[in-house]
Design a protein around this motif. Structure first.
Motif, short mmCIF file in Angstrom:
data_model
loop_
_atom_site.label_atom_id
_atom_site.label_comp_id
_atom_site.label_asym_id
_atom_site.label_seq_id
_atom_site.Cartn_x
_atom_site.Cartn_y
_atom_site.Cartn_z
N LYS A 61 0.83 -1.19 0.00
CA LYS A 61 0.00 0.00 0.00
C LYS A 61 0.88 1.25 0.00
CE LYS A 61 -3.86 -2.35 0.41
NZ LYS A 61 -4.84 -2.44 -0.70
N SER A 62 0.32 2.32 -0.55
CA SER A 62 1.03 3.60 -0.54
C SER A 62 0.23 4.69 0.17
CB SER A 62 1.33 4.05 -1.98
OG SER A 62 0.13 4.17 -2.73
N GLU A 63 -0.95 4.32 0.69
CA GLU A 63 -1.77 5.30 1.38
C GLU A 63 -1.20 5.58 2.77
OE1 GLU A 63 -3.95 3.39 -1.78
OE2 GLU A 63 -2.99 2.56 0.01
N LEU A 64 -1.24 6.85 3.16
CA LEU A 64 -0.78 7.24 4.49
C LEU A 64 -1.75 6.75 5.56
CD1 LEU A 64 0.39 10.86 3.74
CD2 LEU A 64 1.84 9.01 4.57
N LYS A 65 -1.21 6.45 6.73
CA LYS A 65 -2.02 6.01 7.85
C LYS A 65 -2.19 7.15 8.85
CE LYS A 65 -2.84 2.11 8.53
NZ LYS A 65 -4.02 1.26 8.22
N HIS A 91 10.69 3.81 0.37
CA HIS A 91 11.29 2.48 0.45
C HIS A 91 10.18 1.42 0.58
CE1 HIS A 91 15.39 4.06 1.25
NE2 HIS A 91 14.74 5.04 1.86
N THR A 92 10.56 0.15 0.31
CA THR A 92 9.64 -0.98 0.50
C THR A 92 10.38 -2.12 1.18
OG1 THR A 92 10.20 -2.16 -1.56
CG2 THR A 92 8.56 -0.39 -1.72
N GLU A 102 10.16 -0.56 -6.81
CA GLU A 102 10.56 0.81 -7.11
C GLU A 102 9.34 1.69 -7.36
OE1 GLU A 102 13.31 0.84 -10.32
OE2 GLU A 102 15.02 0.22 -9.09
N ASP A 103 8.38 1.14 -8.11
CA ASP A 103 7.16 1.91 -8.39
C ASP A 103 6.35 2.12 -7.11
OD1 ASP A 103 5.22 3.05 -10.39
OD2 ASP A 103 3.95 1.51 -9.49
N LEU A 104 6.30 1.10 -6.24
CA LEU A 104 5.56 1.23 -4.99
C LEU A 104 6.21 2.28 -4.09
CD1 LEU A 104 3.38 0.34 -2.99
CD2 LEU A 104 4.89 -1.56 -2.30
N SER A 105 7.53 2.28 -4.01
CA SER A 105 8.21 3.28 -3.18
C SER A 105 8.01 4.68 -3.75
CB SER A 105 9.69 2.95 -3.04
OG SER A 105 10.35 2.97 -4.29
N ARG A 106 7.94 4.78 -5.08
CA ARG A 106 7.66 6.09 -5.71
C ARG A 106 6.26 6.55 -5.31
NH1 ARG A 106 4.54 7.28 -9.60
NH2 ARG A 106 4.37 5.11 -10.30
N ARG A 107 5.28 5.65 -5.36
CA ARG A 107 3.91 6.02 -5.00
C ARG A 107 3.82 6.42 -3.53
NH1 ARG A 107 0.75 1.61 -5.45
NH2 ARG A 107 2.24 0.15 -6.37
N ARG A 108 4.59 5.79 -2.68
CA ARG A 108 4.59 6.18 -1.26
C ARG A 108 5.14 7.59 -1.08
NH1 ARG A 108 6.42 0.21 1.12
NH2 ARG A 108 4.28 -0.60 1.19
N PHE A 131 13.04 7.26 -4.95
CA PHE A 131 12.41 5.98 -4.61
C PHE A 131 13.42 4.87 -4.85
CE2 PHE A 131 11.16 7.84 -8.60
CZ PHE A 131 11.46 6.89 -9.57
N TYR A 132 13.63 4.07 -3.80
CA TYR A 132 14.66 3.04 -3.83
C TYR A 132 14.10 1.63 -3.74
CZ TYR A 132 18.04 6.80 -3.36
OH TYR A 132 18.78 7.92 -3.58
#
Length: 302
Positions: A61-65, A91-92, A102-108, A131-132
């Motif tokens: 997930k990339s949504e903030l909590k 990061h993931t 990499e894409d997930l960390s970018r979305r975060r 994003f790493y």
């Protein structure tokens, strides 16, 4: 204690050096312990630096909590009257392909930027999103705890003067490298680096081989002790981090800068043993860049 908590630390006074290079307007910006060069960039001499972390991303997930809003809101409150650079680094954990992560960390990272932009004026800041993916885990292993620790993002704000004030104030190179790591195992009232933190600093040093740029170290403490004492303790923790790093890299390849926050920027607001341990931390940020001109004659302090 979660050993992935971010940490920052400051340096103390050393002897003066005839190899000291620093412009007069910036002479007070660095501790004498730090190797000084002529600073030829767009930075306020006594500028604000703020750091925050989002550390509660769920798996995939990339949504903030809600649990990260307090930290982000404090970050916003600290900089909303200032102008400068905001770097957000995502990061993931290891689960998923390298490309997907990499894409997930970018979305975060972008979700954090989107949250900041709800309040902050976009034109007041130079935005940098990094994003790493899974490439820079802060927690080793593949346990549930390690995975949760590695699903994170960091924010760093550096105050700058405006381009209209200083034409040399240019946006950072988009492709420059930005690395961050932390030392988070300081014992109560201590500034001695633990072996597990030295391992993380060793990894950072390896990444810095062949690079030049700026290394920022900033220190924190828990709330126990007076404000003045905690600022000194945070400074001592920074000294420990910098002294160790300087044995692992060529110090002349970097501009070193330190900040001490003491107890003023806790990452955990509670006053429990667990929260205290999390707040005893030091955070290191490297940003790639060219070194200032060394041909200028050094200033000496007699």
């Amino acid at each position: 204690m979660k050993h992935w908590m971010l940490g920052l630390s400051l340096l103390s006074i050393f002897g003066c050096s005839t190899e000291t290079y620093v412009s007069q307007e910036n002479v007070d910006k660095y501790d004498e312990r730090v190797q000084k060069f002529l600073i030829a960039e767009c930075l306020v001499p006594q500028r604000e630096i703020q750091v925050a972390v989002a550390e509660h991303f769920e798996f995939d997930k990339s949504e903030l909590k809600e649990t990260d809003y307090a930290s982000l809101n404090q970050f916003i409150a600290n900089i909303d009257k200032l102008k400068g650079r905001i770097a957000i680094v995502g990061h993931t954990d290891y689960q998923g392909s390298i490309k997907y992560n990499e894409d997930l960390s970018r979305r975060r990272a972008e979700s954090i930027k989107a949250y900041l932009l709800k309040t902050l004026p976009v034109n007041n800041y130079e935005w940098e999103v990094k994003f790493y993916g899974e490439k820079q885990p802060i927690a080793k292993g593949r346990s549930l705890e390690a995975n949760a620790a590695n699903r994170r993002a960091y924010l760093v704000f550096e105050q700058t003067v405006g381009i209209e004030t200083n034409p040399a104030c240019l946006p950072p190179e988009p492709k420059r490298k930005v690395y961050a790591t932390m030392a988070s195992h300081f014992d109560f009232d201590k500034s001695i680096l633990k072996d597990k933190d030295k391992i993380e600093l060793d990894k950072l040093a390896l990444k810095l081989e062949g690079l030049t740029g700026r290394i920022l170290i900033a220190g924190h403490t828990d709330y126990q002790g007076s404000l003045s004492y905690n600022e000194k303790l945070a400074k001592m923790r920074s000294i420990a981090v910098q002294e160790y790093l300087k044995t692992k890299v060529d110090p002349d390849q970097f501009v070193w800068e330190v900040k001490s926050f003491g107890e003023k920027s806790p990452i955990v607001e509670e006053r429990s043993l667990k929260a205290n341990a999390a707040n005893r931390r030091a955070f290191v940020v490297f940003t790639e860049g060219n070194l200032p001109d060394k041909d200028i004659k050094p200033l000496t302090n007699e």
